[in-house]
Design an enzyme around this catalytic site. Structure first.
Site, PDB file in Angstrom:
ATOM      1  N   GLY A 123       0.709  -1.230   0.143  1.00 46.41           N
ATOM      2  CA  GLY A 123       0.105   0.048  -0.044  1.00 46.41           C
ATOM      3  C   GLY A 123       0.522   1.635   0.388  1.00 46.41           C
ATOM      4  O   GLY A 123       1.696   1.194   0.554  1.00 46.41           O
ATOM      5  N   GLN A 176       2.724   9.775   1.314  1.00 44.74           N
ATOM      6  CA  GLN A 176       5.308   9.395   1.367  1.00 44.74           C
ATOM      7  C   GLN A 176       5.615  10.030   0.014  1.00 44.74           C
ATOM      8  O   GLN A 176       6.437   8.921   0.626  1.00 44.74           O
ATOM      9  CB  GLN A 176       4.450   8.267   1.352  1.00 44.74           C
ATOM     10  CG  GLN A 176       3.584   6.972   2.764  1.00 44.74           C
ATOM     11  CD  GLN A 176       3.209   5.747   2.173  1.00 44.74           C
ATOM     12  OE1 GLN A 176       2.253   4.860   1.983  1.00 44.74           O
ATOM     13  NE2 GLN A 176       4.558   5.250   3.208  1.00 44.74           N
ATOM     14  N   HIS A 179      -2.419   8.215   6.495  1.00 42.68           N
ATOM     15  CA  HIS A 179      -1.449   8.835   5.839  1.00 42.68           C
ATOM     16  C   HIS A 179      -1.581  10.209   5.737  1.00 42.68           C
ATOM     17  O   HIS A 179      -1.152  10.946   6.010  1.00 42.68           O
ATOM     18  CB  HIS A 179      -0.632   7.944   4.756  1.00 42.68           C
ATOM     19  CG  HIS A 179       0.160   6.939   5.477  1.00 42.68           C
ATOM     20  ND1 HIS A 179       1.569   7.638   5.783  1.00 42.68           N
ATOM     21  CD2 HIS A 179       0.995   5.262   5.104  1.00 42.68           C
ATOM     22  CE1 HIS A 179       2.154   6.331   6.112  1.00 42.68           C
ATOM     23  NE2 HIS A 179       1.678   5.481   5.518  1.00 42.68           N
ATOM     24  N   HIS A 203      -4.602   2.325   7.791  1.00 42.28           N
ATOM     25  CA  HIS A 203      -2.991   2.625   7.638  1.00 42.28           C
ATOM     26  C   HIS A 203      -2.623   4.038   6.757  1.00 42.28           C
ATOM     27  O   HIS A 203      -2.356   5.061   6.977  1.00 42.28           O
ATOM     28  CB  HIS A 203      -2.284   1.639   7.452  1.00 42.28           C
ATOM     29  CG  HIS A 203      -0.760   1.732   7.807  1.00 42.28           C
ATOM     30  ND1 HIS A 203       0.361   0.878   8.113  1.00 42.28           N
ATOM     31  CD2 HIS A 203      -0.282   2.385   6.317  1.00 42.28           C
ATOM     32  CE1 HIS A 203       1.454   1.363   7.818  1.00 42.28           C
ATOM     33  NE2 HIS A 203       1.263   2.252   6.618  1.00 42.28           N
ATOM     34  N   GLU A 204      -3.399   3.181   5.240  1.00 50.80           N
ATOM     35  CA  GLU A 204      -3.289   4.258   3.940  1.00 50.80           C
ATOM     36  C   GLU A 204      -3.307   5.640   4.432  1.00 50.80           C
ATOM     37  O   GLU A 204      -3.179   6.405   4.300  1.00 50.80           O
ATOM     38  CB  GLU A 204      -3.287   3.859   3.130  1.00 50.80           C
ATOM     39  CG  GLU A 204      -2.397   2.292   3.063  1.00 50.80           C
ATOM     40  CD  GLU A 204      -1.027   2.311   2.778  1.00 50.80           C
ATOM     41  OE1 GLU A 204      -1.017   4.088   2.673  1.00 50.80           O
ATOM     42  OE2 GLU A 204      -0.432   1.665   4.007  1.00 50.80           O
ATOM     43  N   CYS A 224       5.644   0.075   7.099  1.00 46.61           N
ATOM     44  CA  CYS A 224       5.088   1.464   6.730  1.00 46.61           C
ATOM     45  C   CYS A 224       6.757   1.427   5.992  1.00 46.61           C
ATOM     46  O   CYS A 224       7.879   0.842   6.013  1.00 46.61           O
ATOM     47  CB  CYS A 224       4.821   1.921   6.954  1.00 46.61           C
ATOM     48  SG  CYS A 224       4.487   3.478   6.239  1.00 46.61           S
ATOM     49  N   LEU A 225       6.675   1.866   4.157  1.00 45.73           N
ATOM     50  CA  LEU A 225       7.482   1.741   3.404  1.00 45.73           C
ATOM     51  C   LEU A 225       8.313   3.415   4.040  1.00 45.73           C
ATOM     52  O   LEU A 225       9.451   3.606   3.870  1.00 45.73           O
ATOM     53  CB  LEU A 225       7.205   2.165   2.069  1.00 45.73           C
ATOM     54  CG  LEU A 225       6.798   0.915   1.140  1.00 45.73           C
ATOM     55  CD1 LEU A 225       6.143   1.328  -0.096  1.00 45.73           C
ATOM     56  CD2 LEU A 225       7.723  -0.061   1.215  1.00 45.73           C
TER      57      LEU A 225
HETATM   58 ZN   LIG Z   1       2.538   3.375   5.760  1.00 42.12          ZN
END
Ligand SMILES: [Zn+2]
Length: 175
Positions: free
Chosen positions: A46, A51, A142, A138-139, A96-97
């Site tokens: 995701g 991000q 963000h 989660h997304e 998470c990235l």
């Molecule tokens: Zn993330």
């Protein structure tokens, strides 16, 4: 398509609340494709526009287990909005990235229902539980400037941020 740079915490841009998309244009469709390319290359399941430093409420996801032979199943969400959350909660180990190398258990509502626009500007509703529910929350977090580590204790969050700063400093002196 173009690969975008993924921001790593701590970064003030990750703390910003993204603005809604007012019109679904070719530019938006291109950003979504670039985000998918970036997510697949990372690799991740995701990615939110926040991000990659883009101030728009856009999310891409693909939860297909391609290593197990499943076909890729890209999902695109424009202006995703949570319209309901279950009282029941579930725990999932999240990564998470933007918080590389750290994985922690996060407690969230087990099920959620999300309303969004598709690439043609049409409204659709996605309802999910398990990984899908956690990933959607989660997304969307963000897009509101929140990271999964914001769901952890203050001590744990501070420890992770400290380590990330250390890693960043180390990287800047690498020649
Ligand atoms: Zn993330």
């Amino acid at each position: 398509m173009a690969k975008l740079k993924i921001l790593v915490a701590p970064d003030p841009l990750l703390k910003q609340k993204a603005h809604p998309v007012t019109e679904v244009t070719d530019e938006i469709r291109t950003i979504l494709d670039d985000m998918l390319e970036t997510m697949y290359a990372a690799p991740g399941i995701g990615l939110a526009a926040t991000q990659v430093g883009i101030d728009k409420r856009l999310v891409v996801m693909d939860l297909a287990n391609t290593e197990e032979g499943e076909e890729p199943a890209p999902m695109k969400f424009i202006n995703p909005e949570i319209i309901s959350l279950s009282e029941e909660e579930a725990v999932l180990e999240e990564g998470c990235l933007s918080v590389p190398e750290f994985y922690e258990d996060v407690i969230r509502p087990a099920k959620c229902k999300v309303k969004a626009l598709n690439e043609n500007g049409e409204e659709f509703i996605t309802e999910g539980e398990g990984l899908l529910a956690a990933c959607l929350q989660h997304e969307i977090d963000h897009l509101d400037g929140e990271l999964f580590i914001d769901h952890l204790s203050r001590v744990k969050r501070a420890m992770i941020i400290k380590k990330l700063i250390k890693i960043k400093k180390h990287q800047t002196v690498k020649m």
